[in-house]
Design a protein around this motif. Structure first.
Motif, PDB file in Angstrom:
ATOM      1  N   VAL A  29       0.841  -1.195   0.000  1.00 44.30           N
ATOM      2  CA  VAL A  29       0.000   0.000   0.000  1.00 44.30           C
ATOM      3  C   VAL A  29       0.880   1.250   0.000  1.00 44.30           C
ATOM      4  N   VAL A  30       0.394   2.311  -0.614  1.00 46.52           N
ATOM      5  CA  VAL A  30       1.034   3.623  -0.570  1.00 46.52           C
ATOM      6  C   VAL A  30       0.010   4.607  -0.027  1.00 46.52           C
ATOM      7  N   VAL A  31       0.434   5.386   0.969  1.00 48.52           N
ATOM      8  CA  VAL A  31      -0.429   6.422   1.549  1.00 48.52           C
ATOM      9  C   VAL A  31       0.231   7.785   1.367  1.00 48.52           C
ATOM     10  N   ASP A  32      -0.604   8.817   1.371  1.00 49.87           N
ATOM     11  CA  ASP A  32      -0.082  10.178   1.270  1.00 49.87           C
ATOM     12  C   ASP A  32       0.317  10.687   2.647  1.00 49.87           C
ATOM     13  N   ALA A  33       0.721  11.937   2.728  1.00 54.50           N
ATOM     14  CA  ALA A  33       1.202  12.507   3.982  1.00 54.50           C
ATOM     15  C   ALA A  33       0.130  12.585   5.063  1.00 54.50           C
ATOM     16  N   GLY A  34      -1.124  12.481   4.684  1.00 51.17           N
ATOM     17  CA  GLY A  34      -2.220  12.467   5.650  1.00 51.17           C
ATOM     18  C   GLY A  34      -2.664  11.071   6.022  1.00 51.17           C
ATOM     19  N   GLY A  35      -1.982  10.056   5.477  1.00 56.59           N
ATOM     20  CA  GLY A  35      -2.323   8.671   5.785  1.00 56.59           C
ATOM     21  C   GLY A  35      -3.427   8.097   4.924  1.00 56.59           C
ATOM     22  N   HIS A  36      -3.836   8.809   3.881  1.00 61.04           N
ATOM     23  CA  HIS A  36      -4.909   8.340   3.004  1.00 61.04           C
ATOM     24  C   HIS A  36      -4.349   7.412   1.930  1.00 61.04           C
ATOM     25  N   VAL A  37      -5.041   6.321   1.680  1.00 67.17           N
ATOM     26  CA  VAL A  37      -4.582   5.334   0.705  1.00 67.17           C
ATOM     27  C   VAL A  37      -4.636   5.912  -0.703  1.00 67.17           C
ATOM     28  N   LEU A  38      -3.493   5.808  -1.398  1.00 66.16           N
ATOM     29  CA  LEU A  38      -3.416   6.191  -2.805  1.00 66.16           C
ATOM     30  C   LEU A  38      -3.570   4.971  -3.709  1.00 66.16           C
ATOM     31  N   ALA A  39      -2.969   3.852  -3.317  1.00 68.90           N
ATOM     32  CA  ALA A  39      -3.033   2.624  -4.113  1.00 68.90           C
ATOM     33  C   ALA A  39      -2.707   1.433  -3.226  1.00 68.90           C
ATOM     34  N   PHE A  40      -3.263   0.276  -3.609  1.00 66.91           N
ATOM     35  CA  PHE A  40      -3.024  -0.970  -2.884  1.00 66.91           C
ATOM     36  C   PHE A  40      -3.110  -2.133  -3.863  1.00 66.91           C
ATOM     37  N   GLU A  41      -2.242  -3.117  -3.683  1.00 66.07           N
ATOM     38  CA  GLU A  41      -2.336  -4.370  -4.428  1.00 66.07           C
ATOM     39  C   GLU A  41      -1.995  -5.528  -3.504  1.00 66.07           C
ATOM     40  N   ARG A  42      -2.746  -6.621  -3.679  1.00 63.13           N
ATOM     41  CA  ARG A  42      -2.488  -7.870  -2.951  1.00 63.13           C
ATOM     42  C   ARG A  42      -2.234  -8.950  -3.987  1.00 63.13           C
ATOM     43  N   GLU A  43      -1.039  -9.539  -3.933  1.00 67.54           N
ATOM     44  CA  GLU A  43      -0.691 -10.560  -4.910  1.00 67.54           C
ATOM     45  C   GLU A  43      -1.516 -11.827  -4.715  1.00 67.54           C
ATOM     46  N   ASP A  44      -1.659 -12.568  -5.811  1.00 69.13           N
ATOM     47  CA  ASP A  44      -2.329 -13.868  -5.746  1.00 69.13           C
ATOM     48  C   ASP A  44      -1.646 -14.720  -4.680  1.00 69.13           C
ATOM     49  N   GLY A  45      -2.443 -15.329  -3.837  1.00 70.12           N
ATOM     50  CA  GLY A  45      -1.906 -16.197  -2.800  1.00 70.12           C
ATOM     51  C   GLY A  45      -1.653 -15.508  -1.471  1.00 70.12           C
ATOM     52  N   ALA A  46      -1.702 -14.172  -1.454  1.00 71.38           N
ATOM     53  CA  ALA A  46      -1.522 -13.454  -0.188  1.00 71.38           C
ATOM     54  C   ALA A  46      -2.830 -13.531   0.611  1.00 71.38           C
ATOM     55  N   PRO A  47      -2.737 -13.747   1.913  1.00 71.34           N
ATOM     56  CA  PRO A  47      -3.953 -13.822   2.729  1.00 71.34           C
ATOM     57  C   PRO A  47      -4.775 -12.538   2.638  1.00 71.34           C
ATOM     58  N   PRO A  48      -6.098 -12.639   2.713  1.00 68.96           N
ATOM     59  CA  PRO A  48      -6.957 -11.465   2.548  1.00 68.96           C
ATOM     60  C   PRO A  48      -6.796 -10.403   3.632  1.00 68.96           C
TER      61      PRO A  48
END
Length: 139
Positions: A29-48
C-alpha cells in the motif's frame, strides 16, 4: 506529493523486486502525507487480511514520522509509548519494518507499507519501489 502513477510504479517495482528475491506473495500500500490510501495491491496467494497489516505499517510510519524499524526499537524500549500511540490511532499501527517513509527534498510526503515476507525483506522491496519513483525512503 505522490501521484497515483507514482504510487502504482512504487507498488509494481516492489512486487517485481519481491519476485526477483523469491519472496512470499506480497501486499503493498502507498499512503499520502495524511495517511490516506493512494493505491493498494495484494498478490495472488496473499492472505486477505494483509491489507490491514500493510496499511498499519504505512499509517504508523507517516502518522508518527518514524519508519517501522525505528518504531520497533521504540516499542522495545518504551512499550507504553507505542501502546498509547496505537490506542490514539485506533489500533492502526504495526510497529515493525516494512513501514517506510517516502521523502522528497527531506520532507515526508507519504509512506509505503509492505507485508508478506520477513519484515526486513518487506522493507527492502519498499525501498526499491520508492527509489524507482524518484523519492528517498527511510526504512
Amino acid at each position: 506529493m505522490i501521484t497515483l502513477d507514482q504510487a502504482r510504479l512504487m507498488i509494481a517495482t516492489a512486487r517485481e523486486k519481491g519476485r526477483e528475491m523469491g519472496l512470499k506473495p506480497l501486499s503493498v500500500v502507498v499512503v499520502d502525507a495524511g495517511g490516506h490510501v493512494l493505491a493498494f495491491e495484494r498478490e495472488d496467494g496473499a492472505p486477505p487480511g494483509r491489507f490491514q497489516i500493510a496499511h498499519g505499517k504505512a499509517h504508523g510510519a507517516v502518522m508518527l514520522g518514524m519508519p517501522g524499524t525505528a518504531q520497533r526499537t521504540r516499542a522495545e524500549e518504551q512499550a507504553y509509548f507505542m501502546a498509547a500511540a496505537n490506542g490514539a490511532y485506533g489500533g492502526q499501527l504495526i510497529p515493525v519494518p516494512g513501514g517506510v517513509l517516502v521523502k522528497h527534498d527531506g520532507a515526508v510526503i507519504g509512506a509505503m507499507g509492505v507485508t508478506g515476507d520477513t519484515s526486513e525483506n518487506d522493507a527492502e522491496v519498499a525501498l526499491a519501489g520508492i527509489e524507482a519513483a524518484g523519492f528517498e525512503g527511510a526504512a
